[in-house]
Design an enzyme around this catalytic site. Structure first.
Site, PDB file in Angstrom:
ATOM      1  N   HIS A  71     -26.986  38.703  15.822  1.00 44.90           N
ATOM      2  CA  HIS A  71     -25.721  38.709  16.568  1.00 44.90           C
ATOM      3  C   HIS A  71     -25.839  38.031  17.927  1.00 44.90           C
ATOM      4  O   HIS A  71     -24.827  37.727  18.564  1.00 44.90           O
ATOM      5  CB  HIS A  71     -25.172  40.137  16.711  1.00 44.90           C
ATOM      6  CG  HIS A  71     -25.874  41.000  17.689  1.00 44.90           C
ATOM      7  ND1 HIS A  71     -26.749  41.999  17.339  1.00 44.90           N
ATOM      8  CD2 HIS A  71     -25.822  41.034  19.049  1.00 44.90           C
ATOM      9  CE1 HIS A  71     -27.181  42.621  18.417  1.00 44.90           C
ATOM     10  NE2 HIS A  71     -26.647  42.043  19.478  1.00 44.90           N
ATOM     11  N   ASP A  88     -29.300  42.103  10.570  1.00 45.36           N
ATOM     12  CA  ASP A  88     -29.169  41.597  11.939  1.00 45.36           C
ATOM     13  C   ASP A  88     -30.527  41.124  12.460  1.00 45.36           C
ATOM     14  O   ASP A  88     -31.156  41.766  13.300  1.00 45.36           O
ATOM     15  CB  ASP A  88     -28.592  42.703  12.828  1.00 45.36           C
ATOM     16  CG  ASP A  88     -28.166  42.199  14.203  1.00 45.36           C
ATOM     17  OD1 ASP A  88     -28.145  40.970  14.400  1.00 45.36           O
ATOM     18  OD2 ASP A  88     -27.861  43.044  15.065  1.00 45.36           O
ATOM     19  N   SER A 114     -30.604  43.718  23.074  1.00 49.10           N
ATOM     20  CA  SER A 114     -30.538  43.271  21.687  1.00 49.10           C
ATOM     21  C   SER A 114     -31.640  42.276  21.372  1.00 49.10           C
ATOM     22  O   SER A 114     -31.957  41.409  22.183  1.00 49.10           O
ATOM     23  CB  SER A 114     -29.193  42.591  21.405  1.00 49.10           C
ATOM     24  OG  SER A 114     -28.189  43.523  21.214  1.00 49.10           O
TER      25      SER A 114
END
Length: 256
Positions: free
Chosen positions: A65, A109, A206
């Site tokens: 992402h 992801d 992330s």
């Protein structure tokens, strides 16, 4: 009141895919300069947007992402992003996003970034090993996550790399907690931190690694949207052991 709370949490989760940047470290500490030498700051033209980690001289793993942030470069060997050594910059020449990735909420992801030039391994930059396909993790095992993300909900990214120890959460317990707020976890994930503890990740972390026993076993994926006021539901990581054939194929071919 309980019904209203569940409705509000459900609404937040429906927005998850629209604004997931990962997370910063909550209730952690500055990482010593001689530790976590595999950490990478994944950046665009404005600076740090995601974490990552070096798995070969040519490739960094991060979250899929993160691609939406127009990634342009990776910085290695610098815990302090205000004191970046230009020799540690590497341009991103290829983004190998998992072919089944759609959104963080649907899973897969994970992404590999091909670097423009091989990393020079030394006392500031090192590769972190990956787990085996039959990797076994123990409930409540203490692992570590690090990043340059927010230190509180609604905060901002930091210059110094921070790290925190987080306990693994049994996957069935994790599924139950997320299902309680009307969200079904995607397959191939690991849960750690954020639940029964005030420690975890937040926006800006992330793509960073969940490290257990010296191995990168997970990739920071998502928490309850922008809410890092733990404890709440467990933090969610992509389970690297489920993607090893795909990863090793890319590392071998040096392309995707």
């Amino acid at each position: 009141m309980i019904g209203l709370q569940k409705f509000l949490l459900f609404h937040l989760l429906m927005c998850l895919e629209q604004n997931v940047l990962g997370s910063e470290i909550i209730h952690g500490e500055k990482a010593p300069e001689n530790s976590m030498l595999y950490m990478a700051s994944v950046q665009n033209n404005r600076g740090h947007v995601c974490g990552g980690f070096l798995v070969s001289e040519d490739f960094v793993i991060t979250a899929a992402h993160c691609e939406k942030n127009n990634l342009t470069r990776v910085v290695l060997g610098n815990h302090n992003l205000k004191k970046v050594d230009n020799n540690r910059h590497r341009s991103v020449v290829k983004k190998c996003k998992h072919p089944s990735y759609k959104t963080p909420a649907s899973g897969n992801d994970i992404m590999l970034l091909k670097l423009s030039k091989k990393a020079r391994l030394d006392n500031r930059v090192q590769i972190i090993p990956l787990p085996r396909t039959d990797n076994k993790l123990k409930d409540r095992e203490v692992c570590r996550v690090a990043g340059w993300g927010f230190t509180e909900t609604g905060g901002k990214v930091v210059n110094m790399l921070r790290a925190v120890d987080v306990p693994l959460v049994n996957l069935e317990v994790c599924k139950t907690n997320w299902k309680y707020i009307s969200f079904n976890l995607p397959p191939n994930v690991i849960c750690a931190g954020g639940y029964e503890t005030d420690k975890g990740f937040c926006q800006g972390d992330s793509g960073g690694p969940l490290v257990c026993n010296g191995l990168a076993v997970g990739v920071v994926s998502f928490n309850m949207r922008k809410i890092c006021d733990y404890p709440n539901v467990p933090n969610v990581y992509t389970d690297i052991s489920k993607y090893l054939p795909w990863i090793h194929n890319i590392l071998k071919k040096k392309t995707c």
